[in-house]
Write a protein that holds these residues in place. Structure first.
Motif, PDB file in Angstrom:
ATOM      1  N   LYS A 160       0.839  -1.190   0.000  1.00 52.07           N
ATOM      2  CA  LYS A 160       0.000   0.000   0.000  1.00 52.07           C
ATOM      3  C   LYS A 160       0.878   1.246   0.000  1.00 52.07           C
ATOM      4  CE  LYS A 160      -4.015   0.230   1.833  1.00 52.07           C
ATOM      5  NZ  LYS A 160      -5.184   0.347   2.740  1.00 52.07           N
ATOM      6  N   ASP A 161       0.337   2.327  -0.484  1.00 51.64           N
ATOM      7  CA  ASP A 161       1.041   3.599  -0.503  1.00 51.64           C
ATOM      8  C   ASP A 161       0.973   4.206   0.901  1.00 51.64           C
ATOM      9  OD1 ASP A 161       1.762   6.347  -0.846  1.00 51.64           O
ATOM     10  OD2 ASP A 161       1.340   6.141  -2.993  1.00 51.64           O
ATOM     11  N   GLY A 162       2.137   4.318   1.549  1.00 49.08           N
ATOM     12  CA  GLY A 162       2.162   4.785   2.932  1.00 49.08           C
ATOM     13  C   GLY A 162       1.781   6.231   3.111  1.00 49.08           C
ATOM     14  N   LEU A 163       1.787   6.990   2.046  1.00 50.96           N
ATOM     15  CA  LEU A 163       1.414   8.404   2.135  1.00 50.96           C
ATOM     16  C   LEU A 163       0.021   8.674   1.589  1.00 50.96           C
ATOM     17  CD1 LEU A 163       4.485   8.517   2.654  1.00 50.96           C
ATOM     18  CD2 LEU A 163       4.537  10.641   1.339  1.00 50.96           C
ATOM     19  N   ARG A 164      -0.399   7.921   0.553  1.00 52.33           N
ATOM     20  CA  ARG A 164      -1.667   8.232  -0.117  1.00 52.33           C
ATOM     21  C   ARG A 164      -2.864   7.424   0.397  1.00 52.33           C
ATOM     22  NH1 ARG A 164       1.731   8.169  -4.877  1.00 52.33           N
ATOM     23  NH2 ARG A 164       2.185  10.321  -5.538  1.00 52.33           N
ATOM     24  N   ILE A 323       4.628   1.373   1.984  1.00 57.30           N
ATOM     25  CA  ILE A 323       5.940   1.854   1.549  1.00 57.30           C
ATOM     26  C   ILE A 323       5.970   3.375   1.538  1.00 57.30           C
ATOM     27  CG2 ILE A 323       6.463  -0.180   0.173  1.00 57.30           C
ATOM     28  CD1 ILE A 323       5.764   1.470  -2.340  1.00 57.30           C
ATOM     29  N   GLY A 324       7.170   3.898   1.805  1.00 58.06           N
ATOM     30  CA  GLY A 324       7.390   5.335   1.789  1.00 58.06           C
ATOM     31  C   GLY A 324       8.880   5.609   1.752  1.00 58.06           C
ATOM     32  N   PRO A 325       9.280   6.846   1.925  1.00 55.76           N
ATOM     33  CA  PRO A 325      10.694   7.201   1.824  1.00 55.76           C
ATOM     34  C   PRO A 325      11.560   6.514   2.889  1.00 55.76           C
ATOM     35  CG  PRO A 325       9.303   9.154   1.719  1.00 55.76           C
ATOM     36  CD  PRO A 325       8.427   8.031   2.145  1.00 55.76           C
ATOM     37  N   LYS A 326      12.487   5.664   2.456  1.00 56.06           N
ATOM     38  CA  LYS A 326      13.535   5.059   3.280  1.00 56.06           C
ATOM     39  C   LYS A 326      13.034   4.152   4.400  1.00 56.06           C
ATOM     40  CE  LYS A 326      16.838   8.771   2.455  1.00 56.06           C
ATOM     41  NZ  LYS A 326      17.716   9.795   3.065  1.00 56.06           N
ATOM     42  N   ARG A 327      11.800   3.723   4.335  1.00 59.95           N
ATOM     43  CA  ARG A 327      11.295   2.817   5.376  1.00 59.95           C
ATOM     44  C   ARG A 327      10.008   2.162   4.900  1.00 59.95           C
ATOM     45  NH1 ARG A 327      11.340   8.069   7.964  1.00 59.95           N
ATOM     46  NH2 ARG A 327      13.346   7.258   8.574  1.00 59.95           N
ATOM     47  N   TYR A 328       9.612   1.137   5.641  1.00 61.59           N
ATOM     48  CA  TYR A 328       8.318   0.523   5.358  1.00 61.59           C
ATOM     49  C   TYR A 328       7.726  -0.046   6.634  1.00 61.59           C
ATOM     50  CZ  TYR A 328      11.007  -3.903   4.788  1.00 61.59           C
ATOM     51  OH  TYR A 328      11.834  -4.979   4.952  1.00 61.59           O
ATOM     52  N   PHE A 329       6.414  -0.206   6.632  1.00 60.19           N
ATOM     53  CA  PHE A 329       5.646  -0.586   7.811  1.00 60.19           C
ATOM     54  C   PHE A 329       4.707  -1.718   7.413  1.00 60.19           C
ATOM     55  CE2 PHE A 329       2.207  -0.213  10.896  1.00 60.19           C
ATOM     56  CZ  PHE A 329       2.863   0.089  12.084  1.00 60.19           C
ATOM     57  N   PHE A 495      12.731   1.788  -3.613  1.00 54.67           N
ATOM     58  CA  PHE A 495      11.325   2.174  -3.642  1.00 54.67           C
ATOM     59  C   PHE A 495      11.129   3.501  -2.920  1.00 54.67           C
ATOM     60  CE2 PHE A 495       8.602  -1.873  -4.381  1.00 54.67           C
ATOM     61  CZ  PHE A 495       9.390  -2.207  -5.464  1.00 54.67           C
ATOM     62  N   ASP A 496      10.122   4.214  -3.333  1.00 49.60           N
ATOM     63  CA  ASP A 496       9.705   5.445  -2.671  1.00 49.60           C
ATOM     64  C   ASP A 496       8.222   5.609  -2.966  1.00 49.60           C
ATOM     65  OD1 ASP A 496       9.626   7.917  -1.412  1.00 49.60           O
ATOM     66  OD2 ASP A 496      11.521   8.572  -2.274  1.00 49.60           O
ATOM     67  N   THR A 497       7.641   6.675  -2.491  1.00 48.47           N
ATOM     68  CA  THR A 497       6.257   6.964  -2.827  1.00 48.47           C
ATOM     69  C   THR A 497       6.121   7.078  -4.342  1.00 48.47           C
ATOM     70  OG1 THR A 497       5.955   8.152  -0.758  1.00 48.47           O
ATOM     71  CG2 THR A 497       4.362   8.587  -2.511  1.00 48.47           C
ATOM     72  N   PRO A 498       5.258   6.263  -4.966  1.00 51.23           N
ATOM     73  CA  PRO A 498       5.175   6.259  -6.437  1.00 51.23           C
ATOM     74  C   PRO A 498       4.788   7.635  -6.996  1.00 51.23           C
ATOM     75  CG  PRO A 498       3.983   4.387  -5.486  1.00 51.23           C
ATOM     76  CD  PRO A 498       4.320   5.295  -4.358  1.00 51.23           C
ATOM     77  N   TRP A 499       5.299   7.934  -8.165  1.00 50.60           N
ATOM     78  CA  TRP A 499       4.945   9.180  -8.844  1.00 50.60           C
ATOM     79  C   TRP A 499       3.467   9.176  -9.218  1.00 50.60           C
ATOM     80  CZ3 TRP A 499       3.122   9.517 -13.925  1.00 50.60           C
ATOM     81  CH2 TRP A 499       2.955  10.822 -14.414  1.00 50.60           C
ATOM     82  N   SER A 500       2.853  10.342  -9.137  1.00 49.73           N
ATOM     83  CA  SER A 500       1.478  10.549  -9.590  1.00 49.73           C
ATOM     84  C   SER A 500       1.392  11.932 -10.205  1.00 49.73           C
ATOM     85  CB  SER A 500       0.492  10.439  -8.422  1.00 49.73           C
ATOM     86  OG  SER A 500      -0.803  10.844  -8.837  1.00 49.73           O
ATOM     87  N   PRO A 501       0.606  12.097 -11.266  1.00 48.52           N
ATOM     88  CA  PRO A 501       0.479  13.422 -11.891  1.00 48.52           C
ATOM     89  C   PRO A 501      -0.386  14.388 -11.087  1.00 48.52           C
ATOM     90  CG  PRO A 501      -0.950  11.853 -13.001  1.00 48.52           C
ATOM     91  CD  PRO A 501      -0.146  11.065 -12.013  1.00 48.52           C
ATOM     92  N   HIS A 502      -0.991  13.891  -9.989  1.00 52.26           N
ATOM     93  CA  HIS A 502      -1.978  14.709  -9.290  1.00 52.26           C
ATOM     94  C   HIS A 502      -1.473  15.325  -7.990  1.00 52.26           C
ATOM     95  CE1 HIS A 502      -4.665  12.954 -12.186  1.00 52.26           C
ATOM     96  NE2 HIS A 502      -4.511  11.741 -11.691  1.00 52.26           N
ATOM     97  N   ASP A 503      -0.242  15.022  -7.566  1.00 48.20           N
ATOM     98  CA  ASP A 503       0.272  15.617  -6.334  1.00 48.20           C
ATOM     99  C   ASP A 503       1.798  15.649  -6.396  1.00 48.20           C
ATOM    100  OD1 ASP A 503       1.356  13.073  -5.421  1.00 48.20           O
ATOM    101  OD2 ASP A 503      -0.680  12.518  -4.834  1.00 48.20           O
ATOM    102  N   ASP A 504       2.405  16.179  -5.334  1.00 45.31           N
ATOM    103  CA  ASP A 504       3.861  16.305  -5.266  1.00 45.31           C
ATOM    104  C   ASP A 504       4.476  15.354  -4.242  1.00 45.31           C
ATOM    105  OD1 ASP A 504       3.963  18.368  -7.172  1.00 45.31           O
ATOM    106  OD2 ASP A 504       3.462  19.872  -5.640  1.00 45.31           O
TER     107      ASP A 504
END
Length: 597
Positions: A160-164, A323-329, A495-504
């Protein structure tokens, strides 16, 4: 069809890899030199069972002129005395080996360092390949394990996207629709084909069992055959090989010695048997802690905790990797309403914040014993989804534990065998925890070692057949080690937060790389990976049994989970009991007091 095609490619590759040599190079345990031996490993099918068999001397009973003939070894249906086996370590691997060998008629004794077994530890994952092996070892064992099992592989599992992820634990698909539709959910990055791969082979689904329940089942089944099969409080400290056909003398902690035909080193990652075999110092560490008894620090430390929590997706998900920047849960349903979580961080070794149920350290030995560990872990996930925060907030801070993760490279240049002594499990191939294959590969070891020794008709053949066991296992185990380590390295380093055209939220080069990984992971890498992991199944297909077991389990899982949710709503969360190591220390102290009384 894409999934099935990927699986078929892997099956063909695995089959060609397994039958990898007609002239195997056999390294010795004491040197890195190799001796060519013309023995072919053939893959054959018998009653739909996948077995490995040596092409030459396993079945021989005669010896060349000048070599010792050894004692004749028997089985219940074969004349000769029972093979006498000493097993160092009473963990999952050691106990499974003991039961497998006792079922074959061997005379087995386990030497365990703890003064007495106590209920300890959290759940352990068994994937479909391990469940097939357990069933092949003993039907009763398999049935009892299923009675205590929690299936995870029948439900949604994946990344899963840890930020989104929106924080509501909602169930969504893992499509790319969010690229074109800003309102489409991007919670799930990719899901794992655990159920599909198990169905491909007709195997039970991946899941977990509480380690204390598994331990009690194994001990009970062993005692039905040999009541005194285990000796507690007297671990193996060393050994003396007595030569071909003459067995081994096992040195115990109390100063006594016992003789056996075979010594199995199943005493964990800091193995005393391994230390002698490879000339290592037990738990000997470099000053920077990056090397420890031949192990290399993986670069990761992991925090772990457990809570009872009814989330909106509790009955629909097995385990999730945020998943997210430099870590995962990671979170996983472990039955009875409980969620176990792991937080992986790229930190230097020795960065101790929490006690270790795995290593015996206590809370008051930490730099700041009063620090709220849940708040510390939350601070390292700032900006992450509320789903992570909800799980952490429901966790009693005093229950959090931590360990540094150490890894070994595959032993291609050193055999696992030294004369009449053999290593197995974590003593020789510890696994990073990402694929849950550590215990599974130890169970495979137990089965293959037992089958190899059951075909050994003379003590003079033991040394050669232990080398045969090494050759049977080294390729598969090394592949699984590689996949387990790769999973950790990719998630943290690539891995990092996947790119999306809708946010930064994902704008680094890793974010773009993660985005482009998605279809490859979804349609090729993950299907291939899990198809290979499950490809060892000595039972053959189990037909409709896996689905029947799952249906029976679902009703019981709902009942026990709801009961626990109601209890926690009234009583609140509770901190887990003392770790196994602390309990063992108490038991050892009691035994010492009795001895001096």
């Amino acid at each position: 069809m894409k999934f099935v095609s990927s699986c078929l490619v892997v099956i063909a590759a695995a089959a060609s890899t397994t039958a990898f040599t007609s002239t195997a190079f056999v390294p010795t345990a004491s040197t890195s030199s190799a001796v060519a031996t013309p023995k072919a490993l053939n893959v054959f099918s018998r009653n739909n069972r996948m077995q490995l068999s040596a092409a030459t001397d396993v079945e021989e009973t005669t010896s060349p002129i000048g070599e010792p003939s050894g004692d004749l070894l028997g089985l219940p249906a074969r004349p000769g005395r029972p093979l006498k086996v000493a097993i160092a370590g009473g963990g999952v691997g050691g106990l499974t080996t003991a039961l497998s060998m006792l079922k074959k008629g061997f005379d087995v004794t386990v030497y365990e360092k703890t003064a007495a077994f106590a209920r300890f530890g959290g759940p352990i994952q068994f994937a479909s390949n391990a469940l097939s092996v357990l069933k092949e070892i003993d039907e009763t064992l398999f049935t009892r394990v299923m009675e205590k099992f929690t299936f995870t592989g029948t439900r949604a599992c994946g990344i899963k996207d840890g930020l989104r992820a929106d924080g509501s634990f909602r169930m969504t698909d893992d499509s790319l629709a969010y690229l074109f539709d800003e309102t489409a959910p991007a919670d799930w990055f990719v899901k794992f084909p655990l159920k599909e791969c198990a169905d491909l082979y007709g195997l039970p689904y991946t899941g977990v069992i509480n380690r204390p329940d598994l331990q009690e089942i194994l001990i009970d089944e062993c005692r039905k055959i040999k009541p005194d099969f285990i000796q507690n409080g007297n671990p193996v400290q060393g050994y003396v090989n007595k030569g071909k056909g003459n067995g081994v003398t096992v040195n115990l902690a109390d100063g006594t010695n016992v003789d056996a035909d075979v010594l199995v080193g199943s005493d964990g990652i800091w193995s005393a048997v391994r230390a002698q075999m490879y000339g290592e110092e037990i738990k000997g560490s470099s000053k920077d802690l990056k090397k420890r008894q031949g192990c290399t620090y993986s670069g990761y430390t992991v925090f772990a905790g457990e809570t009872v929590l009814k989330t909106a997706d509790y009955y629909e998900t097995g385990y999730k990797v945020y998943i997210g920047p430099k870590r995962y849960f990671v979170t996983s349903d472990v039955g009875d309403g409980r969620i176990q979580w792991y937080a992986f961080f790229a930190l230097p070794p020795g960065t101790k914040k929490a006690p270790s149920g795995w290593g015996g350290s206590e809370r008051d030995n930490q730099a700041d014993p009063e620090e709220n560990l849940v708040e510390y872990i939350k601070s390292l996930h700032e900006g992450w989804t509320d789903e992570v925060m909800t799980v952490l907030d429901a966790t009693p801070p005093d229950s959090v534990e931590q360990r540094d993760l150490y890894d070994r490279t595959p032993e291609f240049l050193r055999s696992w065998a030294d004369g009449n002594v053999i290593l197995m499990g974590d003593a020789v191939h510890p696994m990073m925890p990402n694929l849950g294959q550590g215990g599974c590969q130890a169970i495979e070891d137990a089965y293959v070692l037992t089958e190899t020794l059951a075909n050994t008709k003379s003590t003079a053949k033991i040394e050669d057949n232990l080398q045969e066991f090494y050759r049977k296992r080294i390729v598969r185990v090394s592949i699984v080690q590689f996949l387990s380590r790769l999973a950790s390295d990719l998630i943290i380093n690539a891995f990092d937060t996947p790119w999306s055209p809708h946010d930064d939220l994902g704008k680094s080069w890793k974010s773009y790389l993660t985005f482009f990984w998605k279809p490859l992971l979804q349609y090729a890498i993950f299907p291939a990976q899990f198809a290979y992991l499950y490809s060892y199944f000595p039972t053959g297909s189990m037909g409709s049994l896996p689905k029947e077991l799952n249906e029976k389990w679902k009703a019981e899982h709902y009942r026990t989970s709801e009961k626990e949710f109601e209890r926690v709503a009234i009583e609140g969360q509770s901190t887990g009991g003392p770790s196994f190591f602390k309990t063992a220390e108490v038991e050892e102290k009691k035994e010492a007091e009795k001895a001096t009384a």
